[in-house]
Design an enzyme around this catalytic site. Sequence first.
Site, PDB file in Angstrom:
ATOM      1  N   HIS A 135       0.638  -1.071   0.052  1.00 50.61           N
ATOM      2  CA  HIS A 135      -0.224  -0.188  -0.228  1.00 50.61           C
ATOM      3  C   HIS A 135       0.786   1.406   0.409  1.00 50.61           C
ATOM      4  CE1 HIS A 135      -2.473   3.298   2.291  1.00 50.61           C
ATOM      5  NE2 HIS A 135      -3.423   2.616   1.522  1.00 50.61           N
ATOM      6  N   GLU A 178       1.053  -0.740  -5.336  1.00 52.64           N
ATOM      7  CA  GLU A 178       0.034  -0.047  -5.053  1.00 52.64           C
ATOM      8  C   GLU A 178      -0.037   1.755  -5.210  1.00 52.64           C
ATOM      9  OE1 GLU A 178      -4.259   2.685  -3.460  1.00 52.64           O
ATOM     10  OE2 GLU A 178      -2.232   2.550  -2.189  1.00 52.64           O
ATOM     11  N   HIS A 203      -0.898  11.169  -2.816  1.00 47.00           N
ATOM     12  CA  HIS A 203      -2.110  10.493  -2.431  1.00 47.00           C
ATOM     13  C   HIS A 203      -3.424  11.224  -1.908  1.00 47.00           C
ATOM     14  CE1 HIS A 203      -4.905   9.446   0.919  1.00 47.00           C
ATOM     15  NE2 HIS A 203      -5.329   8.165   0.849  1.00 47.00           N
TER      16      HIS A 203
HETATM   17  O1  G3P Z   1      -6.387   1.903  -2.685  1.00 48.27           O
HETATM   18  C1  G3P Z   1      -6.983   1.119  -1.194  1.00 48.27           C
HETATM   19  C2  G3P Z   1      -7.014   1.984   0.165  1.00 48.27           C
HETATM   20  O2  G3P Z   1      -5.310   3.020  -0.502  1.00 48.27           O
HETATM   21  C3  G3P Z   1      -7.567   3.411  -0.247  1.00 48.27           C
HETATM   22  O3  G3P Z   1      -7.408   3.886   0.602  1.00 48.27           O
HETATM   23  O4  G3P Z   1      -7.335   6.616   1.271  1.00 48.27           O
HETATM   24  O5  G3P Z   1      -5.604   4.450   0.949  1.00 48.27           O
HETATM   25  O6  G3P Z   1      -5.993   5.614  -1.519  1.00 48.27           O
HETATM   26  P1  G3P Z   1      -6.249   5.263   0.700  1.00 48.27           P
HETATM   27 CA    CA Z   2      -4.975   3.628  -2.646  1.00 51.20          CA
END
Ligand code: G3P
Ligand code: CA
Length: 285
Positions: free
Chosen positions: A40, A67, A82
Site C-alpha cells: 500500500h 499500489e 495520495h
Molecule cells: O486503495 C486502497 C486504499 O488505499 C484506499 O484508501 O485512502 O489509502 O487510498 P486510500
Molecule cells: Ca489507494
Amino acid sequence: MIGKKWLPALSALVIAAGITTGGGAAFAKEKHKDILNVSHRGASGHAPEHTLVSYDMGEKMHGDYIEVDLQMTKDGQLIAMHDETVDRTTDGTGYVKDMTLADIKALDAGSWFNEKNPAYANEEYVGLQVPTLEEVFQKFGKNNSYYIETKSPTIYPGMEKELLRLVNKYNINKDKLLVQSFSADSLKIMHGLDPSVKLVQLMSYGSNATITDEQIAQIKAYAMGIGPNHTYLNEAYIQKVVNNGLEIHPYTVNDKERMSQLIEWGVTGMFTNFPDLLHEVKKGK
Ligand code: G3P
Ligand code: CA
C-alpha cells in the site's frame, strides 16, 4: 466385503469427506498462498509513501502488487500521490492541480517521513522526489503487477484516458494490472475505454459492513472485485462476496492478527503498509 462395482462410489465418498474435513483444511491451507499481498503506497510503513524507494522496498518484502494512487498536475502529468495537496507528504504546500510537474519535482517527498517516523528514519530518504506514473513504469517494467487508483477523478477529467495511454505506451501486461477507484463513474469510464482492464470497486464503511445482492450484481457488471476498508468487515460479508464470484481486497491491514483473521474469513488479498508482515503471516499458515 465391498464389491468392485461400489469402489468408484466409495472413492468419491472418501474424496468428498476429505474436502469437508482434513482435505478441506489442506485445501484452505494452500489457498493462503494465493492471497494477494498489495504494498500500500509501497512499503509505506518503512519508507516515504509513493516514492520509488517505497515501491522497491515493497517488492523486496514480497509484495505482489505495487499500489499507486494518482493525482494529475496542472500540465496534465499523472503523478503518484495520495492527497490532492502536497502538504502532508512533501515540504511544499498547495493543490497538485495548480502545480506543474516542474513545481512538484522541486519538492522533497522524503524528509516528512523521517520527522514523523523516527524509528524508521533514514538519511537516504531526504530529498526523494515525487515520481510520475511514467517513471514508475520505466523503473518497474511492463511485467510487474500494478494496482492503480484513480484519485479525485472529478477534479481531473480525462485521467482514465491518460492512464490507459501510458499503460499502452509502456506495454504494461494487463493480466497483471488492476485499476481501482472509490468512484464507480471513473471505473465505468475505464471499462468503456478498455473492457480488458480489470477493475476493483473501493468502498468505505463507517459501521458494520453489509452488501446486497443488487449491489453485487451492479459491481459485477464492470469490476472483478471490491476493496472495502477492513475495520467493519465480518465473515458473512466476505463469504457472500466471494461466493458471488467477486475478489475482495480489504485495506489497510497492518496488524498480523487481523491479517490472519481476514485470511481465515476468506479474503482473496489485502492492502498493507507492511508487506513483510503479511508475508510472514502467509508463511505461518
Ligand atoms: O486503495 C486502497 C486504499 O488505499 C484506499 O484508501 O485512502 O489509502 O487510498 P486510500
Ligand atoms: Ca489507494
